[in-house]
Write a protein that holds these residues in place. Structure first.
Motif, PDB file in Angstrom:
ATOM      1  N   PRO A 187       0.791  -1.232   0.000  1.00 19.28           N
ATOM      2  CA  PRO A 187       0.000   0.000   0.000  1.00 19.28           C
ATOM      3  C   PRO A 187       0.823   1.282   0.000  1.00 19.28           C
ATOM      4  N   HIS A 188       2.137   1.180  -0.220  1.00 23.13           N
ATOM      5  CA  HIS A 188       2.930   2.420  -0.263  1.00 23.13           C
ATOM      6  C   HIS A 188       3.599   2.578  -1.619  1.00 23.13           C
ATOM      7  N   HIS A 189       4.146   3.765  -1.826  1.00 18.81           N
ATOM      8  CA  HIS A 189       4.779   4.107  -3.104  1.00 18.81           C
ATOM      9  C   HIS A 189       6.093   3.328  -3.270  1.00 18.81           C
ATOM     10  N   VAL A 190       6.622   3.309  -4.470  1.00 22.55           N
ATOM     11  CA  VAL A 190       7.877   2.580  -4.718  1.00 22.55           C
ATOM     12  C   VAL A 190       9.095   3.322  -4.174  1.00 22.55           C
ATOM     13  N   GLY A 191       8.977   4.642  -3.990  1.00 19.73           N
ATOM     14  CA  GLY A 191      10.147   5.367  -3.500  1.00 19.73           C
ATOM     15  C   GLY A 191       9.900   6.852  -3.349  1.00 19.73           C
ATOM     16  N   HIS A 192      10.929   7.545  -2.937  1.00 21.95           N
ATOM     17  CA  HIS A 192      10.856   8.996  -2.736  1.00 21.95           C
ATOM     18  C   HIS A 192      12.238   9.569  -2.959  1.00 21.95           C
ATOM     19  N   TYR A 193      12.311  10.893  -3.072  1.00 23.49           N
ATOM     20  CA  TYR A 193      13.616  11.538  -3.196  1.00 23.49           C
ATOM     21  C   TYR A 193      14.292  11.508  -1.836  1.00 23.49           C
ATOM     22  N   LEU A 194      15.615  11.480  -1.867  1.00 24.09           N
ATOM     23  CA  LEU A 194      16.386  11.358  -0.619  1.00 24.09           C
ATOM     24  C   LEU A 194      17.532  12.365  -0.655  1.00 24.09           C
ATOM     25  N   GLY A 195      17.890  12.897   0.502  1.00 19.23           N
ATOM     26  CA  GLY A 195      18.989  13.871   0.564  1.00 19.23           C
ATOM     27  C   GLY A 195      19.196  14.337   1.978  1.00 19.23           C
ATOM     28  N   MET A 196      19.150  15.657   2.191  1.00 20.26           N
ATOM     29  CA  MET A 196      19.281  16.158   3.553  1.00 20.26           C
ATOM     30  C   MET A 196      18.102  15.656   4.387  1.00 20.26           C
ATOM     31  N   ASP A 197      16.922  15.640   3.796  1.00 20.46           N
ATOM     32  CA  ASP A 197      15.758  15.078   4.479  1.00 20.46           C
ATOM     33  C   ASP A 197      15.508  13.663   3.973  1.00 20.46           C
ATOM     34  N   VAL A 198      14.847  12.869   4.810  1.00 19.34           N
ATOM     35  CA  VAL A 198      14.551  11.492   4.388  1.00 19.34           C
ATOM     36  C   VAL A 198      13.530  11.520   3.249  1.00 19.34           C
ATOM     37  N   HIS A 199      12.435  12.213   3.467  1.00 19.40           N
ATOM     38  CA  HIS A 199      11.519  12.445   2.347  1.00 19.40           C
ATOM     39  C   HIS A 199      11.909  13.817   1.799  1.00 19.40           C
ATOM     40  N   ASP A 200      12.951  13.815   1.001  1.00 18.10           N
ATOM     41  CA  ASP A 200      13.604  15.056   0.566  1.00 18.10           C
ATOM     42  C   ASP A 200      12.758  15.784  -0.481  1.00 18.10           C
ATOM     43  N   THR A 201      12.950  17.081  -0.539  1.00 19.44           N
ATOM     44  CA  THR A 201      12.366  17.927  -1.593  1.00 19.44           C
ATOM     45  C   THR A 201      10.927  17.520  -1.945  1.00 19.44           C
ATOM     46  N   ASP A 202      10.058  17.586  -0.915  1.00 19.15           N
ATOM     47  CA  ASP A 202       8.697  17.072  -1.103  1.00 19.15           C
ATOM     48  C   ASP A 202       7.846  17.933  -2.042  1.00 19.15           C
ATOM     49  N   LYS A 203       8.361  19.091  -2.430  1.00 22.97           N
ATOM     50  CA  LYS A 203       7.608  19.912  -3.396  1.00 22.97           C
ATOM     51  C   LYS A 203       7.818  19.419  -4.835  1.00 22.97           C
ATOM     52  N   ILE A 204       8.753  18.497  -5.023  1.00 26.34           N
ATOM     53  CA  ILE A 204       8.953  17.946  -6.368  1.00 26.34           C
ATOM     54  C   ILE A 204       7.991  16.774  -6.530  1.00 26.34           C
ATOM     55  N   SER A 205       7.119  16.901  -7.500  1.00 28.56           N
ATOM     56  CA  SER A 205       6.135  15.847  -7.721  1.00 28.56           C
ATOM     57  C   SER A 205       6.833  14.556  -8.143  1.00 28.56           C
ATOM     58  N   ARG A 206       6.188  13.418  -7.813  1.00 27.68           N
ATOM     59  CA  ARG A 206       6.768  12.146  -8.248  1.00 27.68           C
ATOM     60  C   ARG A 206       6.343  11.820  -9.681  1.00 27.68           C
ATOM     61  N   ASN A 207       5.663  12.773 -10.327  1.00 28.29           N
ATOM     62  CA  ASN A 207       5.359  12.498 -11.746  1.00 28.29           C
ATOM     63  C   ASN A 207       6.329  13.185 -12.695  1.00 28.29           C
ATOM     64  N   VAL A 208       7.384  13.811 -12.153  1.00 31.98           N
ATOM     65  CA  VAL A 208       8.406  14.351 -13.070  1.00 31.98           C
ATOM     66  C   VAL A 208       9.495  13.304 -13.266  1.00 31.98           C
ATOM     67  N   LYS A 209      10.091  13.329 -14.444  1.00 34.19           N
ATOM     68  CA  LYS A 209      11.153  12.358 -14.726  1.00 34.19           C
ATOM     69  C   LYS A 209      12.313  12.571 -13.773  1.00 34.19           C
ATOM     70  N   VAL A 210      12.925  11.476 -13.326  1.00 35.93           N
ATOM     71  CA  VAL A 210      14.112  11.626 -12.485  1.00 35.93           C
ATOM     72  C   VAL A 210      15.253  12.141 -13.365  1.00 35.93           C
ATOM     73  N   GLN A 211      16.189  12.844 -12.733  1.00 39.15           N
ATOM     74  CA  GLN A 211      17.283  13.460 -13.488  1.00 39.15           C
ATOM     75  C   GLN A 211      18.619  13.113 -12.866  1.00 39.15           C
ATOM     76  N   PRO A 212      19.690  13.167 -13.669  1.00 40.75           N
ATOM     77  CA  PRO A 212      21.018  12.933 -13.108  1.00 40.75           C
ATOM     78  C   PRO A 212      21.265  13.873 -11.927  1.00 40.75           C
ATOM     79  N   GLY A 213      21.809  13.309 -10.847  1.00 42.37           N
ATOM     80  CA  GLY A 213      22.063  14.113  -9.647  1.00 42.37           C
ATOM     81  C   GLY A 213      20.984  13.917  -8.594  1.00 42.37           C
ATOM     82  N   MET A 214      19.865  13.315  -8.991  1.00 42.66           N
ATOM     83  CA  MET A 214      18.837  13.013  -7.982  1.00 42.66           C
ATOM     84  C   MET A 214      19.191  11.709  -7.282  1.00 42.66           C
ATOM     85  N   ILE A 215      18.767  11.598  -6.033  1.00 44.42           N
ATOM     86  CA  ILE A 215      18.897  10.330  -5.315  1.00 44.42           C
ATOM     87  C   ILE A 215      17.502   9.903  -4.897  1.00 44.42           C
TER      88      ILE A 215
END
Ligand SMILES: [Mn+2]
Length: 447
Positions: free
Chosen positions: A359-387
């Protein structure tokens, strides 16, 4: 810290460039047209939070503020102004105070702050109101960038509300999406810190698996992973870890961690550490006896296969949402093969049925925060430099409408942290084993 560094591994110049980039994005923003050329951006730090009288929680800086200032002090405010092409930075900090410093340790103070954090000027926090008031008077109809949805300093927020009411502010905009756009792409030095954070957490989880045995308390496993992370240089765990034995693993955010692990149980551990402000987030599941039961092994193999096939898909740089639908489809098909889902479901109903198992998503952005940069929608393509994290799971609670009873109470998740690069994904948590034979071997030690 080495010469020129403001945070371990991060140069002062890098932080200065982040502010420059920020102001450029603010000027060229697409959010509204006709923004006046006169802009002011207000970014408060976190303030201390108390659990009870005079007993503080561990202080954690607002990560947006830390990213753009390098400053770890509470009750500070960064103000950036832009007049035509003229950027100006002011850091408001607390004044030196002998009595407070006796209790809480040294403060940077107004005199040194500008120099240390490479700002154009620093002023005492008590001057904040007057500074903003005179800016607003001189620059009527300016745009103000301030996030009033998340109030970090109630005092400063009150001041701003008052000043906004008294003056003619053109527009008030939240800068958070712009912060997160910039923060979502990690620099070389940030990637180095993330690698180390993942390495420390991987090692700590390995040690914890090795030292687990039937009869151990979930809380002792929590203590172990915390101990090994800190002993290896992490400041603390990045979040309250999930240490879930047996059926507790079917509760996604189980953090009570107060039960005894039985011989037939698997343990699901979701843990990560914070290393100089950068978070890892790893999950492993293992049989505490050292051997998976038949049902455990069947499900573990499915989760592992799905996870291993999703990671290379990141090479095509899909969005996390696309990866999520792929996960549901793969899980669904595999669950059909072992008859945990009916075989006559079409693609859509199959995904909905797989959702009952994960019942949960496959993943999230990660960085300084665990659920990092939560204003970035998960419907945008991932890009080099993202974790991002890749964390499929299967959880079978007592009310699962499809599963036979012998699978009830099993919960498995495998989670790795993955850096997106031009040349394909790199698994930063690769030191943490996940193959069945490796997991069984680790868990068999110290029985
Ligand atoms: Mn995660």
């Amino acid at each position: 810290m080495k010469d020129g560094e403001i945070l371990p591994g991060i140069q002062l110049d890098e932080i200065k460039n982040r502010r420059k980039k920020l102001m450029q994005r603010i000027v060229n923003n697409n959010i509204i047209k006709n923004t006046s050329k006169e802009q002011i951006l207000i970014m408060p730090s976190a303030s201390k939070v108390y659990m009870s009288d005079k007993i503080p929680y561990v202080f954690r800086q607002n990560t947006d503020f830390l990213y753009f200032s390098g400053c770890q002090e509470p009750d500070s405010i960064l103000v950036l102004t832009m007049l035509k092409d003229n950027f100006h930075s002011t850091l408001f900090v607390r004044k030196k105070d002998q009595h407070s410093e006796l209790w809480d340790g040294p403060r940077t103070g107004v005199d040194s702050a500008a120099n240390i954090f490479a700002m154009d000027q620093s002023l005492p926090i008590s001057d904040f109101e007057q500074y903003v008031a005179s800016f607003l008077k001189e620059h009527k109809n300016c745009s103000m960038w301030y996030d009033n949805a998340q109030i970090l300093q109630p005092e400063a927020d009150k001041i701003l509300c008052r000043l906004i009411n008294m003056n003619n502010v053109g527009t008030i905009l939240s800068p958070k999406s712009i912060f997160h756009e910039i923060r979502s792409i990690k620099s070389k030095s940030e990637i180095a810190l993330m690698k180390e954070s993942c390495k420390i957490a991987s090692k700590a989880i390995i040690e914890t698996i090795k030292n687990s045995k039937p009869g151990i308390h979930e809380n002792h496993l929590f203590a172990m992973v915390d101990y090994y992370c800190r002993m290896d240089g992490a400041e603390f765990l990045a979040y309250p870890p999930v240490v879930a034995a047996g059926k507790n693993a079917t509760i996604i955010h189980y953090i009570n961690n107060n039960q005894v692990v039985q011989r037939e149980d698997m343990v699901l551990m979701d843990a990560g550490c914070e290393y100089h402000g950068y978070s890892s987030d790893i999950t492993r599941t293992w049989p505490v006896s050292g051997t998976f039961s038949t049902q455990q092994k069947i499900l573990y193999e499915i989760v592992l296969d799905v996870q291993k096939s999703l990671i290379p898909d990141l090479k095509e740089m899909p969005s996390l949402d696309q990866l999520y639908y792929r996960m549901l489809s793969l899980l669904g098909k595999r669950l059909q093969e072992i008859k945990l889902l009916p075989s006559d479901l079409n693609e859509n109903t199959l995904m909905a049925a797989a959702y009952k198992y994960c019942p949960h998503h496959v993943g999230h952005y990660l960085g300084m925060d665990v659920h990092d940069t939560d204003k970035i929608s998960r419907n945008v393509k991932v890009q080099p430099g993202m974790i991002v994290t890749v964390e499929p799971g299967i959880y079978i609670g007592p009310n699962n409408p499809y599963s036979p009873e012998q699978f009830h109470g099993l919960g498995i998740r495998i989670e790795d942290d993955v850096l997106i690069t031009e040349n394909g994904p790199i698994v930063l948590s690769k030191d943490c084993p996940k193959e069945i034979s490796e997991i069984e071997q680790l868990a068999s030690e110290n029985q």
